[in-house]
Design an enzyme around this catalytic site. Structure first.
Site, short mmCIF file in Angstrom:
data_model
loop_
_atom_site.label_atom_id
_atom_site.label_comp_id
_atom_site.label_asym_id
_atom_site.label_seq_id
_atom_site.Cartn_x
_atom_site.Cartn_y
_atom_site.Cartn_z
CG ASP A 1 -2.30 0.58 0.91
OD1 ASP A 1 -2.41 1.37 -0.05
OD2 ASP A 1 -3.26 0.27 1.64
CG ASP B 1 -9.23 1.91 -0.85
OD1 ASP B 1 -8.62 0.90 -1.24
OD2 ASP B 1 -8.69 2.79 -0.15
#
Length: 706
Positions: free
Chosen positions: A442, A509
């Protein structure tokens, strides 16, 4: 000089009197003899006029002020030593060229400025064009490079531009505009391409779509600061330009030092599908892309920070029973990580949650026949961490302290040798000790004023991006079977640079399937389905609050590297079986989904129709979606692109076992499946299924003999 591949021809002219220029890039012209190339160059040379603009500048790959170019110059910089400020207007001339298979190398030099430059130009088998430059400082003093940008010309019928913007959980919104006179630039300055990044800068004929209109686009294969530009001169020339954005003082070449730019990629096609196919062919040709991407279950939306073996043992077993092939443990396993405010940088297993470490979970996952994945964010640090308290000098900053946090995070300066070594050692140890097959990597924070404290705060965004990519490359060299996912608060780092060292991107997301239709469609201009993570999320999406039925969520997640991001153990048995049914359907069609050709129909109504067609065009699967109601009901027939005109196809509706059966179906879905030719399916089409807003349907086409 001519390069040919993938129904594409590139013709470049280069001589001692001018910088290299593109005479043609686009449709294949066939094999041309030297006399043909000379005749084309003469025919394509514009007339001289009274203007100071010289005749051969419009097609220049690296246009120069010293040649009379009044637009954006190909290079900007200056010499720092005595006399300072010189070399700011180089005049490169060809000193040699060579063709090695699909690669053309052009050597240029400017003795007065003390600079040498090599252009590398490749035309890949699928017709994708890529270019890069290597600049060498041959002078006796330092040379500060401020910009080195490469351009490809586009024809005058390219009157319209398309690029993308967005925000967190809301990526890939298309925006069209007129290709007007001047510069249209899109910049990404956060140390990654960004959630609002353009992805591509596209130019095409007015109204170009997925199946029509000549279309041209550029992309920069770089995971750092960048700019994509469309330039139109008042005299008519049009160019698409890609460049890395360099902060002041960020790139200073010492004597004999060399700088190599990222690859600029350029694609074209009649319609966006053809343009995208060239990018897909490229990505499928590189070694990081595997034969099949495994179905995974990710723990994030199932448990967030609530970790324990007791919590994940039943979830892992449920994942295996549903047909998953990988289990990914997300954020919350390290340090004292009970929320997102602490512990980034403390890459040690949290003994409170995992008293026996993560090996018992990894062993369980492997015993169930799945690979084991782990979430990490190596480029970031929390101030509330042991690492920050021990090594505050490793936190990137430009001389004014660490500055404001974003999501409670700051940047760990990976260009600091000791910080890099620390993170590298921790990741190597974790992969080896736990048995990690996959890293979800990430990158949530923008770099902004990220400087090197150990170098007085000097700009460090470029060094940070290079170090992150180098660390990924180091890990896959040490662990050849390791897979890496590029996640950056969703779709913030999707580029052909990071995909040289990773296998998968996370487009957003947002798992709301109706939002994902847009995100996945436009991300697909660059990357094929098997590289996009597509998950079945919870019934009510945590990003939008919208509730969607399982079959809609499953049908949209089908079109990529499928995953599940919900708590399977909380589902009733019938619903869990339906999830397993969608996974089974994905695995059945995975060879087609992950190796076929992406096609999208251009429609006038609210229905969307897209699919994958096999390379031999004997098999296809299409998704019909009705994202939102409009003022009138969708009535246009479904017309299927990409088929063989004279082949006969059996048409049938597809859904997994246990999926909801529609109350109404069109006549073609009742009884025996109809058989129609590809020409009939594309020109006449079939009646759409009666979908309610927010619903989807799947249609399979199979070639039949006779």
């Amino acid at each position: 000089m001519q390069l040919r591949a993938g129904e594409t021809t590139l013709i470049v002219a280069s001589d001692a009197d001018s910088s290299p220029r593109v005479l043609h890039w686009g449709a294949d012209l066939g094999a041309l003899a030297p006399d043909d190339l000379e005749a084309l160059e003469r025919a394509a040379t514009p007339l001289l006029g009274d203007s100071v603009i010289t005749t051969r500048i419009p097609e220049a790959i690296l246009p120069q002020l010293a040649d009379g170019w009044l637009g954006l110059p190909g290079i900007e910089g200056l010499r720092l030593g005595a006399p300072s400020g010189t070399g700011w207007a180089p005049k490169f001339r060809s000193v040699g060229d060579r063709i090695d298979g699909p690669r053309l190398s052009l050597d240029l030099a400017d003795p007065e400025s003390g600079l040498a430059l090599t252009l590398e130009i490749e035309l890949e088998p699928g017709g994708l064009l890529r270019l890069r430059a290597r600049l060498t400082n041959l002078g006796d003093t330092d040379y500060e490079l401020r910009a080195l940008r490469l351009a490809v010309p586009v024809p005058t019928h390219a009157e319209e531009l398309l690029d993308f913007t967005g925000t967190w959980a809301n990526e890939r919104h298309p925006q069209r505009r007129e290709f007007g006179v001047g510069l249209t630039s899109r910049e990404s300055r956060g140390g990654k391409p960004g959630l609002d990044g353009p992805l591509l800068m596209l130019a095409g004929e007015p109204g170009f779509g997925f199946r029509s209109g000549h279309t041209y686009g550029v992309h920069l294969g770089w995971s750092g600061n960048q700019r994509l530009t469309a330039e139109r001169r008042s005299s008519g020339e049009r160019r698409l330009i890609a460049e890395e954005i360099l902060a002041p003082g960020e790139l200073v070449l010492a004597p004999l030092a060399t700088h190599e730019t990222p690859w600029t990629y350029a694609s074209w096609g009649v319609g966006l599908d053809a343009l995208a196919a060239r990018f897909h062919t490229h990505l499928r040709s590189i070694s990081r892309v595997r034969e099949s991407a495994p179905v995974l279950v990710n723990t994030w939306e199932a448990a967030y920070f609530e970790h324990s073996l007791e919590r994940f043992d039943p979830l892992a077993r449920a994942a295996a029973a549903a047909g998953a092939e990988m289990f990914v443990l997300d954020d919350g396993w390290f340090g004292a990580r009970d929320d997102d405010q602490s512990s980034l940088g403390d890459w040690f297993i949290d003994a409170r949650k995992w008293p026996e470490g993560l090996r018992p979970l990894s062993d369980l996952v492997h015993s169930l026949g799945m690979d084991f994945g782990l979430w990490v964010e190596p480029e970031m640090i929390n101030l509330d961490s042991d690492l920050a308290r021990t090594h505050p000098e490793w936190i990137a900053q430009a001389g004014h302290g660490v500055g404001p946090a974003s999501r409670y995070q700051h940047v760990l300066d990976l260009a600091h040798p000791e910080a890099y070594a620390w993170i590298s050692e921790r990741l190597h140890a974790l992969i080896r000790e736990i048995g990690v097959d996959y890293l979800k990597w990430d990158h949530n924070r923008y770099l902004l004023d990220a400087g090197h404290p150990h170098l007085g705060g000097r700009a460090g965004m470029r060094d940070q991006s290079r170090a992150a990519l180098a660390l990924m490359a180091e890990l896959i060299a040490e662990f050849p079977g390791l897979r890496i996912e590029s996640c950056a608060a969703g779709g913030g780092r999707i580029d052909l640079g990071v995909l040289e060292v990773s296998d998968r991107v996370w487009p957003s997301d947002n798992n709301d399937p109706l939002e994902r239709l847009r995100v996945q469609r436009w991300t697909g201009l660059l990357v094929p389905p098997e590289i996009q993570g597509t998950h079945i999320g919870a019934a009510t999406a945590h990003t939008t609050g919208r509730t969607s039925d399982l079959d809609t969520r499953g049908s949209v997640a089908l079109w990529g590297n499928m995953g599940v991001e919900l708590d399977l153990t909380a589902l009733a048995e019938p619903e869990r079986e339906r999830v397993a049914g969608w996974i089974a359907l994905h695995r059945e069609y995975r060879p087609l989904l992950h190796h076929g050709t992406a096609v999208t129909a251009d429609r006038r109504d609210a229905l969307e129709l897209s699919g994958q067609v096999s390379s031999d065009r004997d098999r296809a699967l299409f998704l019909v979606a009705y994202p939102a109601p409009t003022g009138s009901a969708p009535t246009d027939p479904l017309r299927f692109p990409g088929l063989r005109p004279d082949v006969r196809y059996r048409v049938r509706s597809v859904r997994p076992e246990g999926a909801e059966t529609p109350a109404e179906v069109p006549a073609w879905a009742e009884g025996n499946a109809p058989v129609l030719t590809g020409r009939m399916l594309e020109e006449v089409g079939i009646t759409p299924p009666p979908l309610r807003p927010g619903r989807t349907a799947l249609i399979a086409l199979e070639a039949v003999a006779g």
